[in-house]
Design a protein around this motif. Structure first.
Motif, mmCIF file in Angstrom:
data_model
loop_
_atom_site.group_PDB
_atom_site.id
_atom_site.type_symbol
_atom_site.label_atom_id
_atom_site.label_comp_id
_atom_site.label_asym_id
_atom_site.label_seq_id
_atom_site.Cartn_x
_atom_site.Cartn_y
_atom_site.Cartn_z
ATOM 1 N N ASP A 92 0.825 -1.213 0.000
ATOM 2 C CA ASP A 92 0.000 0.000 0.000
ATOM 3 C C ASP A 92 0.859 1.262 0.000
ATOM 4 O OD1 ASP A 92 -2.289 -1.550 0.030
ATOM 5 O OD2 ASP A 92 -2.747 -1.201 2.146
ATOM 6 N N LYS A 95 2.880 1.327 -3.277
ATOM 7 C CA LYS A 95 2.016 1.123 -4.451
ATOM 8 C C LYS A 95 2.631 0.107 -5.421
ATOM 9 C CE LYS A 95 -0.101 5.644 -3.922
ATOM 10 N NZ LYS A 95 -0.593 5.277 -2.659
ATOM 11 N N ASN A 96 3.006 -1.033 -4.833
ATOM 12 C CA ASN A 96 3.555 -2.118 -5.648
ATOM 13 C C ASN A 96 2.753 -3.392 -5.417
ATOM 14 O OD1 ASN A 96 4.569 -3.475 -3.323
ATOM 15 N ND2 ASN A 96 6.532 -2.441 -3.467
ATOM 16 N N CYS A 97 3.150 -4.474 -6.062
ATOM 17 C CA CYS A 97 2.355 -5.705 -6.050
ATOM 18 C C CYS A 97 2.899 -6.759 -5.083
ATOM 19 C CB CYS A 97 2.281 -6.280 -7.461
ATOM 20 S SG CYS A 97 3.893 -6.751 -8.117
ATOM 21 N N GLU A 122 12.204 1.098 -0.504
ATOM 22 C CA GLU A 122 12.230 0.111 -1.580
ATOM 23 C C GLU A 122 11.899 -1.265 -1.007
ATOM 24 O OE1 GLU A 122 15.466 -0.182 -4.335
ATOM 25 O OE2 GLU A 122 15.734 1.980 -4.450
ATOM 26 N N ARG A 137 12.568 -2.356 -5.886
ATOM 27 C CA ARG A 137 11.729 -1.298 -6.437
ATOM 28 C C ARG A 137 11.213 -0.382 -5.341
ATOM 29 N NH1 ARG A 137 13.830 -2.830 -10.412
ATOM 30 N NH2 ARG A 137 12.939 -4.132 -12.030
ATOM 31 N N LEU A 139 8.709 3.409 -4.805
ATOM 32 C CA LEU A 139 7.344 3.853 -5.037
ATOM 33 C C LEU A 139 6.952 3.638 -6.502
ATOM 34 C CD1 LEU A 139 4.853 5.299 -3.800
ATOM 35 C CD2 LEU A 139 5.883 7.442 -4.542
ATOM 36 N N LYS A 140 5.822 2.996 -6.703
ATOM 37 C CA LYS A 140 5.278 2.685 -8.034
ATOM 38 C C LYS A 140 6.287 1.949 -8.919
ATOM 39 C CE LYS A 140 2.067 6.528 -7.970
ATOM 40 N NZ LYS A 140 1.672 7.788 -8.602
ATOM 41 N N ASN A 141 7.076 1.085 -8.297
ATOM 42 C CA ASN A 141 8.043 0.230 -8.992
ATOM 43 C C ASN A 141 9.185 0.997 -9.659
ATOM 44 O OD1 ASN A 141 7.019 -2.347 -8.349
ATOM 45 N ND2 ASN A 141 5.390 -2.053 -9.824
ATOM 46 N N GLU A 142 9.433 2.195 -9.209
ATOM 47 C CA GLU A 142 10.557 2.977 -9.722
ATOM 48 C C GLU A 142 11.772 2.742 -8.832
ATOM 49 O OE1 GLU A 142 10.453 4.868 -12.504
ATOM 50 O OE2 GLU A 142 8.354 4.297 -12.823
ATOM 51 N N THR A 144 14.925 4.350 -6.690
ATOM 52 C CA THR A 144 15.009 5.561 -5.872
ATOM 53 C C THR A 144 16.436 6.093 -5.887
ATOM 54 O OG1 THR A 144 15.596 4.414 -3.820
ATOM 55 C CG2 THR A 144 13.239 4.593 -4.339
#
Length: 180
Positions: A92, A95-97, A122, A137, A139-142, A144
């Motif tokens: 949450d 914001k990743n899976c 991460e 990864r 935030l949002k799979n980016e 850092t």
């Protein structure tokens, strides 16, 4: 017909004109749809909690041996996720899976949380068979700004994970070296 199905779902008397021929069919339809969605959502949440508890028991039995691990370098801290609830929270926040794709159920993976000031920055996955970083990864799979530092910290401590994964091999190799 959808409205009639909803009336049946809520055990309304479908012979009663009040229900079958409302003044505003669309409004009554939408009201029952919303009511049904609330009921369905509550059931799904209950089922998810039930499954999470079962999943958590499995996760603890498989991964608790790693829970004492902690890698630090100044403000950087890397720790394993210790429960399915932590997977939910990490997923949450970043914001990743990590939760939705059930990484907690992967026997060959160890999932670590890379943090600064106890805030997840991460999520890092380790392949326990190859003892390699599979992915890292933010935030949002980016990636850092701290990505390389986190990777270096894990790589510098991969031997600690190896000691837990392969304790017998380590002891055997140590005995072999001593006998030579």
């Amino acid at each position: 017909m959808d409205y009639m199905d909803l009336l049946h779902y809520f055990n309304k008397d479908i012979r009663n004109v009040k229900y079958v021929c409302p003044k505003d069919l669309k409004k009554e339809h939408d009201k029952l749809v919303a009511k049904k969605r609330i009921i369905q959502k509550k059931r799904e949440e209950q089922e998810q909690r039930r499954r999470a508890q079962i999943d958590n028991e499995f996760y603890l039995s498989e991964k608790s041996k790693f829970f004492d691990l902690q890698f630090t370098n100044g403000p950087l801290v890397i720790i394993p996720l210790k429960s399915v609830q932590e997977f939910i929270e990490e997923g949450d926040k970043l914001k990743n899976c990590v939760f939705t794709n059930r990484y907690f159920a992967k026997k060959e993976s160890l999932v670590l949380s890379a943090r600064i000031n106890n805030e997840p920055i991460e999520t890092i996955e380790i392949d326990l068979e190859k003892l390699k970083i599979t992915q890292a990864r933010g935030l949002k799979n980016e990636t850092t700004e701290h990505h390389d530092k986190f990777l270096e910290l894990v790589k510098n401590n991969i031997s600690k994970i190896a000691e837990i994964v392969q304790p017998k091999k380590r002891k055997k190799s140590k005995q072999l070296v001593e006998s030579i």
